[in-house]
Design a protein around this motif. Structure first.
Motif, short mmCIF file in Angstrom:
data_model
loop_
_atom_site.label_atom_id
_atom_site.label_comp_id
_atom_site.label_asym_id
_atom_site.label_seq_id
_atom_site.Cartn_x
_atom_site.Cartn_y
_atom_site.Cartn_z
N ASN A 14 2.70 -5.95 4.61
CA ASN A 14 1.60 -6.69 5.62
C ASN A 14 0.39 -5.70 5.52
N ILE A 15 -0.90 -6.28 5.22
CA ILE A 15 -1.92 -5.49 5.22
C ILE A 15 -3.08 -6.17 6.15
N ASP A 16 -3.89 -5.41 7.01
CA ASP A 16 -5.16 -5.92 7.59
C ASP A 16 -6.21 -5.14 7.59
N GLY A 17 -7.24 -5.70 7.57
CA GLY A 17 -8.68 -4.82 7.69
C GLY A 17 -9.05 -4.98 8.95
N SER A 18 -9.97 -4.02 9.49
CA SER A 18 -10.68 -4.15 10.80
C SER A 18 -12.11 -3.79 10.54
N PHE A 19 -13.02 -4.15 11.60
CA PHE A 19 -14.53 -3.87 11.02
C PHE A 19 -14.98 -3.33 12.55
N PHE A 20 -15.81 -2.36 12.48
CA PHE A 20 -16.36 -1.64 13.57
C PHE A 20 -17.92 -1.66 13.47
N ASP A 21 -18.49 -2.51 13.54
CA ASP A 21 -20.11 -2.49 13.26
C ASP A 21 -20.67 -1.32 13.97
N TYR A 22 -20.19 -1.39 15.47
CA TYR A 22 -20.95 -0.15 16.23
C TYR A 22 -20.65 1.36 15.90
N GLN A 23 -19.42 1.47 15.01
CA GLN A 23 -19.01 2.89 14.63
C GLN A 23 -19.36 3.15 13.21
N ASN A 24 -19.86 1.91 12.65
CA ASN A 24 -20.10 2.15 10.92
C ASN A 24 -18.65 2.13 10.22
N LYS A 25 -17.73 1.60 10.56
CA LYS A 25 -16.52 2.11 9.94
C LYS A 25 -15.94 0.59 9.56
N THR A 26 -14.83 0.87 8.60
CA THR A 26 -13.79 -0.28 8.17
C THR A 26 -12.39 0.55 8.33
N GLY A 27 -11.52 -0.17 8.76
CA GLY A 27 -10.37 0.25 8.77
C GLY A 27 -9.24 -0.55 8.18
N VAL A 28 -8.11 -0.04 7.79
CA VAL A 28 -6.86 -0.44 7.16
C VAL A 28 -5.69 -0.03 7.71
N TYR A 54 -15.19 -9.65 3.06
CA TYR A 54 -14.59 -9.86 1.78
C TYR A 54 -14.24 -8.57 0.85
N GLU A 55 -15.24 -7.38 1.17
CA GLU A 55 -15.08 -6.07 0.56
C GLU A 55 -13.87 -5.42 1.38
N GLY A 56 -13.75 -5.43 2.64
CA GLY A 56 -12.72 -4.73 3.43
C GLY A 56 -11.53 -5.20 3.33
N GLU A 57 -11.45 -6.71 3.10
CA GLU A 57 -9.96 -7.34 2.60
C GLU A 57 -9.51 -6.93 1.23
N ALA A 58 -10.36 -6.68 0.39
CA ALA A 58 -10.09 -6.39 -0.97
C ALA A 58 -9.85 -4.88 -0.89
N TRP A 59 -10.60 -4.09 -0.16
CA TRP A 59 -10.27 -2.64 -0.17
C TRP A 59 -8.88 -2.52 0.42
N SER A 60 -8.43 -3.27 1.58
CA SER A 60 -7.13 -3.19 2.26
C SER A 60 -6.33 -3.40 1.19
N LEU A 62 -6.23 -3.04 -2.13
CA LEU A 62 -6.01 -1.93 -2.74
C LEU A 62 -5.24 -0.66 -2.21
N VAL A 63 -5.63 -0.31 -1.12
CA VAL A 63 -4.90 0.61 -0.24
C VAL A 63 -3.23 0.36 -0.26
#
Length: 66
Positions: A14-28, A54-60, A62-63
């Motif tokens: 199970n994989i999930d992405g998270s997005f933090f605009d205020y920190q300019n980060k994407t997490g998995v 869509y990019e972050g979920e695709a990267w998730s 891949l990880v």
């Protein structure tokens, strides 16, 4: 929604992405469990870039595959 275990002899990832605009980060976050629900592997990681969803979920994915 509740986690469902995989068929006997299989593992489930199970994989999930998270997005933090205020920190300019994407997490998995990912977790792999066996057919009994036992933890096999867990991992978190992040990038110094807030991707589009869509990019972050695709990267998730891949990880998770790596």
């Amino acid at each position: 929604m509740q986690w469902q275990k995989p068929a006997v002899g299989f593992w489930k990832c199970n994989i999930d992405g998270s997005f933090f605009d205020y920190q300019n980060k994407t997490g998995v976050g990912m977790i792999i469990r066996d057919d009994q629900g036992h933890l096999m592997v867990a991992r978190t990681t992040w990038r110094e870039q807030c991707m589009q969803v869509y990019e972050g979920e695709a990267w998730s994915l891949l990880v998770g595959l790596k």
